[in-house]
Scaffold this motif. Structure first.
Motif, mmCIF file in Angstrom:
data_model
loop_
_atom_site.group_PDB
_atom_site.id
_atom_site.type_symbol
_atom_site.label_atom_id
_atom_site.label_comp_id
_atom_site.label_asym_id
_atom_site.label_seq_id
_atom_site.Cartn_x
_atom_site.Cartn_y
_atom_site.Cartn_z
ATOM 1 N N LYS A 154 0.806 -1.225 0.000
ATOM 2 C CA LYS A 154 0.000 0.000 0.000
ATOM 3 C C LYS A 154 0.845 1.285 0.000
ATOM 4 N N ASN A 155 2.121 1.176 -0.330
ATOM 5 C CA ASN A 155 2.973 2.364 -0.341
ATOM 6 C C ASN A 155 3.050 2.900 -1.772
ATOM 7 N N TYR A 156 1.904 3.397 -2.234
ATOM 8 C CA TYR A 156 1.761 3.743 -3.643
ATOM 9 C C TYR A 156 2.726 4.830 -4.117
ATOM 10 N N LYS A 157 3.008 5.797 -3.264
ATOM 11 C CA LYS A 157 3.806 6.947 -3.713
ATOM 12 C C LYS A 157 5.238 6.560 -4.070
ATOM 13 N N ASP A 158 5.712 5.415 -3.581
ATOM 14 C CA ASP A 158 7.074 4.980 -3.884
ATOM 15 C C ASP A 158 7.142 4.045 -5.090
ATOM 16 N N PHE A 159 5.996 3.732 -5.674
ATOM 17 C CA PHE A 159 5.988 2.820 -6.823
ATOM 18 C C PHE A 159 6.550 3.544 -8.044
ATOM 19 N N VAL A 160 7.463 2.872 -8.728
ATOM 20 C CA VAL A 160 8.090 3.449 -9.927
ATOM 21 C C VAL A 160 7.537 2.735 -11.162
ATOM 22 N N PHE A 161 6.878 3.473 -12.033
ATOM 23 C CA PHE A 161 6.303 2.903 -13.248
ATOM 24 C C PHE A 161 7.397 2.650 -14.287
ATOM 25 N N ASP A 162 7.225 1.576 -15.040
ATOM 26 C CA ASP A 162 8.159 1.267 -16.117
ATOM 27 C C ASP A 162 8.120 2.369 -17.174
ATOM 28 N N ILE A 166 5.312 5.622 -19.200
ATOM 29 C CA ILE A 166 5.602 7.027 -19.472
ATOM 30 C C ILE A 166 5.503 7.314 -20.964
ATOM 31 N N LYS A 167 5.887 6.340 -21.792
ATOM 32 C CA LYS A 167 5.762 6.514 -23.242
ATOM 33 C C LYS A 167 4.304 6.675 -23.654
ATOM 34 N N TYR A 168 3.391 5.970 -22.983
ATOM 35 C CA TYR A 168 1.968 6.155 -23.257
ATOM 36 C C TYR A 168 1.542 7.575 -22.894
ATOM 37 N N VAL A 169 1.965 8.032 -21.720
ATOM 38 C CA VAL A 169 1.585 9.381 -21.265
ATOM 39 C C VAL A 169 2.110 10.433 -22.233
ATOM 40 N N ASN A 170 3.296 10.227 -22.755
ATOM 41 C CA ASN A 170 3.908 11.207 -23.666
ATOM 42 C C ASN A 170 3.388 11.096 -25.093
ATOM 43 N N GLY A 171 2.549 10.085 -25.378
ATOM 44 C CA GLY A 171 2.018 9.926 -26.718
ATOM 45 C C GLY A 171 2.940 9.166 -27.654
ATOM 46 N N LYS A 178 -1.274 10.147 -28.676
ATOM 47 C CA LYS A 178 -1.307 11.574 -28.351
ATOM 48 C C LYS A 178 -0.865 11.776 -26.910
ATOM 49 N N ALA A 179 -0.180 12.892 -26.669
ATOM 50 C CA ALA A 179 0.255 13.226 -25.316
ATOM 51 C C ALA A 179 -0.965 13.482 -24.436
ATOM 52 N N TRP A 180 -0.997 12.856 -23.294
ATOM 53 C CA TRP A 180 -2.166 12.964 -22.426
ATOM 54 C C TRP A 180 -2.389 14.377 -21.896
ATOM 55 N N GLU A 181 -1.345 15.157 -21.810
ATOM 56 C CA GLU A 181 -1.494 16.506 -21.268
ATOM 57 C C GLU A 181 -2.336 17.388 -22.197
ATOM 58 N N ASN A 182 -2.519 16.955 -23.451
ATOM 59 C CA ASN A 182 -3.274 17.749 -24.418
ATOM 60 C C ASN A 182 -4.692 17.238 -24.648
ATOM 61 N N VAL A 183 -5.150 16.273 -23.856
ATOM 62 C CA VAL A 183 -6.457 15.673 -24.087
ATOM 63 C C VAL A 183 -7.306 15.733 -22.825
ATOM 64 N N GLN A 241 3.793 10.897 -11.638
ATOM 65 C CA GLN A 241 5.171 10.522 -11.948
ATOM 66 C C GLN A 241 5.617 11.060 -13.298
ATOM 67 N N SER A 242 4.681 11.241 -14.213
ATOM 68 C CA SER A 242 5.044 11.748 -15.545
ATOM 69 C C SER A 242 5.517 13.190 -15.504
ATOM 70 N N GLY A 243 5.118 13.928 -14.472
ATOM 71 C CA GLY A 243 5.515 15.322 -14.343
ATOM 72 C C GLY A 243 4.784 16.262 -15.272
ATOM 73 N N LYS A 244 3.723 15.779 -15.917
ATOM 74 C CA LYS A 244 3.003 16.591 -16.905
ATOM 75 C C LYS A 244 1.670 17.130 -16.390
ATOM 76 N N PHE A 245 1.307 16.784 -15.166
ATOM 77 C CA PHE A 245 -0.032 17.137 -14.678
ATOM 78 C C PHE A 245 0.046 17.849 -13.330
ATOM 79 N N MET A 246 0.936 18.786 -13.235
ATOM 80 C CA MET A 246 1.124 19.489 -11.964
ATOM 81 C C MET A 246 -0.145 20.215 -11.521
#
Length: 316
Positions: A154-162, A166-171, A178-183, A241-246
């Motif tokens: 249950k220590n979700y904040k320390d989980f590191v995604f493969d 991140i490639k999906y998030v970046n499009g 498509k980059a998720w930050e634009n949708v 974690q992607s850093g795109k949704f501050m």
């Protein structure tokens, strides 16, 4: 209370969108009719693909006959099942930008159709909402496959995604992503227990997951929520974690809410849930009424999709 499908998209009555969609369907229907008139000239593989996809909602007992015929013609047939019906047919593979492959270099019709939808939507801006991202079935599998590890301790904040996430998030994934930050919405198919396809619309602005399900009776609400846990709980941390949704960090670690639409037409014949899932995504992103996705139209949708996949032709 079950939400109404008519409330999903406020633009579904747009005359311009409806006209474009009707024109597209008419042209594809004409194309298919012309193709069938020249059946003697058709490649035997195309003939088999059409036959099997149209008949894929048939009895499970027909599978051996289909498999033998497909092997004779050099077509890979996936043995996946949807209820008691045959669910997959793989047409000949293609190279280059047009290929959508799994690890065995095979083409699955769900992801192939979604790739075609991404290609067509980027070309015809007036018909499709450009502020959405259409993912693939691999993303759903990958996310669900990491759920146990993510949920451990249950220590979700320390989980590191493969990096693949991140490639999906970046499009960068899938092809033509498509980059998720634009949708505002992410669409993805989800297979439940290897038996049933549904589609998900992840509404980023509303922090909500809408489920389009063509056979509600097959999956009780409690079981459905369990299958949605990876999406509800992991996506917020992936976005952070992607850093795109501050601007949305205040939502984290709040899980996404979820709701299943209960008044959309249901699959009465069994075996067509994959086609329903594909068309639910397409209709929702076009702002069209889900009531047109019903059993009477599914045979046409299946014919249309088989022509598109085989001919690599996604134009109206």
């Amino acid at each position: 209370m079950c939400p109404s499908a008519s409330n999903v998209n406020p633009n579904q009555n747009s005359d311009n969108v409806i006209k474009l969609w009707v024109d597209l369907e008419k042209k594809m229907n004409t194309r298919f009719d012309e193709l069938m008139k020249r059946q003697d000239e058709m490649d035997s593989k195309l003939d088999l693909v059409l036959s099997m996809m149209v008949r894929s909602s048939g009895c499970k007992s027909n599978q051996p006959e289909f498999e033998l015929e497909a092997k004779h013609n050099g077509i890979k047939v996936d043995g996946g099942e949807c209820g008691d019906a045959y669910s997959y047919v793989t047409p000949p593979t293609f190279n280059g930008d047009d290929v959508v492959c799994n690890n065995e270099n095979e083409v699955e019709h769900i992801d192939e159709a979604l790739w075609g939808m991404r290609k067509r939507s980027q070309k015809y801006h007036d018909l499709f909402d450009q502020n959405v991202a259409i993912l693939d079935e691999f993303f759903s599998q990958w996310l669900c496959g990491h759920w146990e590890k993510f949920n451990l301790g249950k220590n979700y904040k320390d989980f590191v995604f493969d990096d693949v996430f991140i490639k999906y998030v970046n499009g960068e994934k899938p092809l033509r992503g498509k980059a998720w930050e634009n949708v505002h919405t992410l669409y993805t198919p989800l297979n439940i227990e290897g038996k049933h396809w549904v589609s998900l619309a992840v509404k980023l602005e509303k922090w909500e997951i809408v489920v389009f399900d063509s056979n509600i009776n097959l999956t009780p609400e409690q079981k459905l929520v369990k299958h949605l846990e990876p999406f509800r709980c992991m996506l917020p941390y992936l976005l952070r974690q992607s850093g795109k949704f501050m601007g949305r960090l205040h939502k984290i670690p709040e899980p996404f809410t979820c709701r299943r639409l209960c008044d959309i037409p249901q699959d009465q014949s069994s075996g067509d849930c994959g086609i329903f899932a594909i068309k639910h995504i397409e209709f929702d992103m076009c702002g069209l009424n889900m009531n047109y996705v019903h059993d009477d139209n599914i045979v046409f949708f299946r014919k249309k999709m088989s022509c598109e996949i085989y001919n690599r032709d996604w134009d109206p």
